[in-house]
Design a protein around this motif. Structure first.
Motif, mmCIF file in Angstrom:
data_model
loop_
_atom_site.group_PDB
_atom_site.id
_atom_site.type_symbol
_atom_site.label_atom_id
_atom_site.label_comp_id
_atom_site.label_asym_id
_atom_site.label_seq_id
_atom_site.Cartn_x
_atom_site.Cartn_y
_atom_site.Cartn_z
ATOM 1 N N ALA A 13 0.827 -1.200 0.000
ATOM 2 C CA ALA A 13 0.000 0.000 0.000
ATOM 3 C C ALA A 13 0.864 1.253 0.000
ATOM 4 C CB ALA A 13 -0.920 0.004 1.226
ATOM 5 N N VAL A 14 1.925 1.246 0.801
ATOM 6 C CA VAL A 14 2.843 2.383 0.842
ATOM 7 C C VAL A 14 3.485 2.599 -0.512
ATOM 8 C CG1 VAL A 14 5.012 3.190 1.807
ATOM 9 C CG2 VAL A 14 3.287 2.200 3.306
ATOM 10 N N ARG A 15 3.958 1.524 -1.128
ATOM 11 C CA ARG A 15 4.661 1.639 -2.403
ATOM 12 C C ARG A 15 3.737 2.191 -3.486
ATOM 13 N NH1 ARG A 15 7.215 -3.672 -5.028
ATOM 14 N NH2 ARG A 15 5.015 -4.239 -4.963
ATOM 15 N N ARG A 16 2.464 1.762 -3.452
ATOM 16 C CA ARG A 16 1.541 2.170 -4.493
ATOM 17 C C ARG A 16 1.056 3.604 -4.309
ATOM 18 N NH1 ARG A 16 -4.361 -0.608 -5.588
ATOM 19 N NH2 ARG A 16 -5.063 0.849 -7.142
ATOM 20 N N THR A 17 0.852 4.026 -3.054
ATOM 21 C CA THR A 17 0.188 5.290 -2.791
ATOM 22 C C THR A 17 1.133 6.481 -2.769
ATOM 23 O OG1 THR A 17 -1.382 4.046 -1.454
ATOM 24 C CG2 THR A 17 -1.408 6.440 -1.221
ATOM 25 N N LEU A 18 2.342 6.298 -2.260
ATOM 26 C CA LEU A 18 3.254 7.416 -2.098
ATOM 27 C C LEU A 18 4.521 7.182 -2.903
ATOM 28 C CD1 LEU A 18 2.935 7.956 1.747
ATOM 29 C CD2 LEU A 18 1.724 9.162 -0.066
ATOM 30 N N ARG A 27 10.965 2.850 2.791
ATOM 31 C CA ARG A 27 9.605 3.399 2.768
ATOM 32 C C ARG A 27 8.701 2.603 3.695
ATOM 33 N NH1 ARG A 27 10.340 3.717 -2.871
ATOM 34 N NH2 ARG A 27 9.093 1.826 -3.168
ATOM 35 N N SER A 28 8.787 1.276 3.611
ATOM 36 C CA SER A 28 7.939 0.410 4.426
ATOM 37 C C SER A 28 8.169 0.662 5.910
ATOM 38 C CB SER A 28 8.229 -1.051 4.091
ATOM 39 O OG SER A 28 7.462 -1.904 4.892
ATOM 40 N N GLU A 29 9.427 0.770 6.313
ATOM 41 C CA GLU A 29 9.752 0.970 7.723
ATOM 42 C C GLU A 29 9.345 2.359 8.195
ATOM 43 O OE1 GLU A 29 13.817 0.283 8.622
ATOM 44 O OE2 GLU A 29 13.654 0.903 10.712
ATOM 45 N N ALA A 30 9.593 3.373 7.358
ATOM 46 C CA ALA A 30 9.336 4.750 7.764
ATOM 47 C C ALA A 30 7.856 5.052 7.866
ATOM 48 C CB ALA A 30 9.983 5.716 6.768
ATOM 49 N N LEU A 31 7.016 4.355 7.075
ATOM 50 C CA LEU A 31 5.608 4.708 7.008
ATOM 51 C C LEU A 31 4.693 3.667 7.634
ATOM 52 C CD1 LEU A 31 5.540 6.209 3.412
ATOM 53 C CD2 LEU A 31 5.678 7.392 5.583
ATOM 54 N N SER A 32 5.216 2.815 8.489
ATOM 55 C CA SER A 32 4.372 1.821 9.139
ATOM 56 C C SER A 32 3.402 2.471 10.115
ATOM 57 C CB SER A 32 5.230 0.783 9.858
ATOM 58 O OG SER A 32 6.030 1.413 10.849
ATOM 59 N N PRO A 34 1.258 5.047 9.900
ATOM 60 C CA PRO A 34 -0.099 5.465 9.526
ATOM 61 C C PRO A 34 -1.150 4.365 9.571
ATOM 62 C CG PRO A 34 1.525 6.308 7.970
ATOM 63 C CD PRO A 34 2.214 5.298 8.824
ATOM 64 N N HIS A 35 -0.756 3.119 9.752
ATOM 65 C CA HIS A 35 -1.716 2.026 9.724
ATOM 66 C C HIS A 35 -2.148 1.667 11.142
ATOM 67 C CE1 HIS A 35 -0.557 1.843 5.590
ATOM 68 N NE2 HIS A 35 0.683 1.520 5.914
ATOM 69 N N TRP A 36 -3.464 1.505 11.322
ATOM 70 C CA TRP A 36 -3.998 1.221 12.643
ATOM 71 C C TRP A 36 -3.904 -0.271 12.951
ATOM 72 C CZ3 TRP A 36 -5.389 3.990 16.759
ATOM 73 C CH2 TRP A 36 -6.076 3.334 17.771
ATOM 74 N N LYS A 37 -3.298 -0.599 14.079
ATOM 75 C CA LYS A 37 -3.211 -1.980 14.529
ATOM 76 C C LYS A 37 -4.245 -2.205 15.616
ATOM 77 C CE LYS A 37 -0.007 -5.499 16.262
ATOM 78 N NZ LYS A 37 1.382 -5.780 16.708
ATOM 79 N N GLY A 38 -5.096 -3.199 15.407
ATOM 80 C CA GLY A 38 -6.222 -3.420 16.299
ATOM 81 C C GLY A 38 -5.843 -3.761 17.720
ATOM 82 N N ASP A 39 -6.682 -3.316 18.650
ATOM 83 C CA ASP A 39 -6.530 -3.600 20.070
ATOM 84 C C ASP A 39 -7.542 -4.683 20.435
ATOM 85 O OD1 ASP A 39 -6.455 -3.705 22.801
ATOM 86 O OD2 ASP A 39 -7.329 -1.718 23.121
ATOM 87 N N GLY A 40 -7.086 -5.901 20.580
ATOM 88 C CA GLY A 40 -7.976 -7.021 20.843
ATOM 89 C C GLY A 40 -8.622 -7.014 22.214
ATOM 90 N N TRP A 64 -4.052 2.607 6.630
ATOM 91 C CA TRP A 64 -4.127 4.077 6.708
ATOM 92 C C TRP A 64 -5.056 4.558 7.823
ATOM 93 C CZ3 TRP A 64 -0.062 5.603 4.444
ATOM 94 C CH2 TRP A 64 0.351 5.023 3.235
ATOM 95 N N GLY A 65 -5.447 3.658 8.718
ATOM 96 C CA GLY A 65 -6.398 4.029 9.762
ATOM 97 C C GLY A 65 -5.848 4.961 10.809
ATOM 98 N N ASN A 66 -4.540 5.158 10.838
ATOM 99 C CA ASN A 66 -3.933 6.065 11.807
ATOM 100 C C ASN A 66 -3.493 7.367 11.150
ATOM 101 O OD1 ASN A 66 -3.361 6.304 14.578
ATOM 102 N ND2 ASN A 66 -1.187 5.906 14.261
ATOM 103 N N ASP A 67 -3.945 7.587 9.928
ATOM 104 C CA ASP A 67 -3.597 8.797 9.186
ATOM 105 C C ASP A 67 -4.861 9.643 9.029
ATOM 106 O OD1 ASP A 67 -3.019 10.727 7.189
ATOM 107 O OD2 ASP A 67 -1.448 9.435 6.356
ATOM 108 N N PRO A 68 -4.932 10.820 9.679
ATOM 109 C CA PRO A 68 -6.158 11.626 9.670
ATOM 110 C C PRO A 68 -6.536 12.182 8.307
ATOM 111 C CG PRO A 68 -4.350 12.849 10.674
ATOM 112 C CD PRO A 68 -3.864 11.434 10.482
#
Length: 210
Positions: A13-18, A27-32, A34-40, A64-68
């Motif tokens: 997703a990072v590679r395709r979008t930005l 890129r993968s490491e720097a932009l991890s 913005p993605h929301w990780k669920g709280d079980g 991208w769930g953590n990116d407003p």
């Protein structure tokens, strides 16, 4: 490709979008972030119906769930909370890569006999919802290697905007004392269409009637 492999999907997703002037791994490491990780920890049974499992939006993994710029967390009104059983929701502003996934151990269901369950996405479409006519949304459920897939366009739900809908995203069967993990998710990762203006309150998993 395994759609539940979130590490790969996050990176793609990072590679395709930005477009950054750095290599793929950087890129993968720097932009991890913005993605929301669920709280079980917030997963629970429904007080009104103990056989129903409630999975709030914050217990799900959201690309991208953590990116407003793309998603926002909103409080639901007391009336909505009483109606749908969730007090918070993830509001999708706009995105062309939608991926929302979750998983649960089958031990949570503690069935006395073989039981079939259905997965429902609790969502509402706002009056300005857009992009849902373009391509089908793919809903997947997988348990112990067996996967079911449903594809359908969600445009019809816009006709009753600002009304909460329970959209069935598949089903699975749990046997007594059977161990395993059930995975579920909704995806649209192939088109370039932008989609937005919906609120996802969470997912309800309950025994199938009949």
């Amino acid at each position: 490709m395994n759609p539940f492999n979130t590490t790969f999907m996050f990176s793609f997703a990072v590679r395709r979008t930005l477009n950054y002037d750095m290599d793929y791994d950087q890129r993968s490491e720097a932009l991890s972030g913005p993605h929301w990780k669920g709280d079980g920890y917030s997963i629970s049974s429904d007080k009104a119906c103990p056989a129903t499992c409630r999975v709030p939006a914050k217990a799900l993994n959201i690309i991208w769930g953590n990116d407003p710029r793309f998603w926002q967390w909103i409080k639901l009104s007391e009336l909505e909370t009483r109606s749908v059983g969730f007090d918070e929701g993830a509001r999708l502003l706009q995105v062309n890569w939608i991926e929302v996934t979750g998983k649960l151990p089958t031990a949570m269901f503690n069935v006395a006999s073989t039981t079939k369950y259905e997965v429902y996405y609790v969502m509402k479409f706002q009056v300005d919802a857009f992009g849902w006519h373009s391509v089908p949304i793919k809903f997947k459920v997988r348990l112990n290697g067996q996967e079911t897939v449903k594809n359908f366009v969600l445009e019809s739900y816009k006709e009753k905007h600002d009304v909460w809908h329970e959209i069935c995203g598949g089903e699975f069967t749990v046997s007594k004392n059977a161990a395993g993990v059930v995975e579920f998710g909704m995806f649209e990762v192939k088109s370039e269409w932008w989609k937005g203006s919906v609120v996802l309150a969470g997912i309800k998993i309950r025994p199938k009637e009949g």
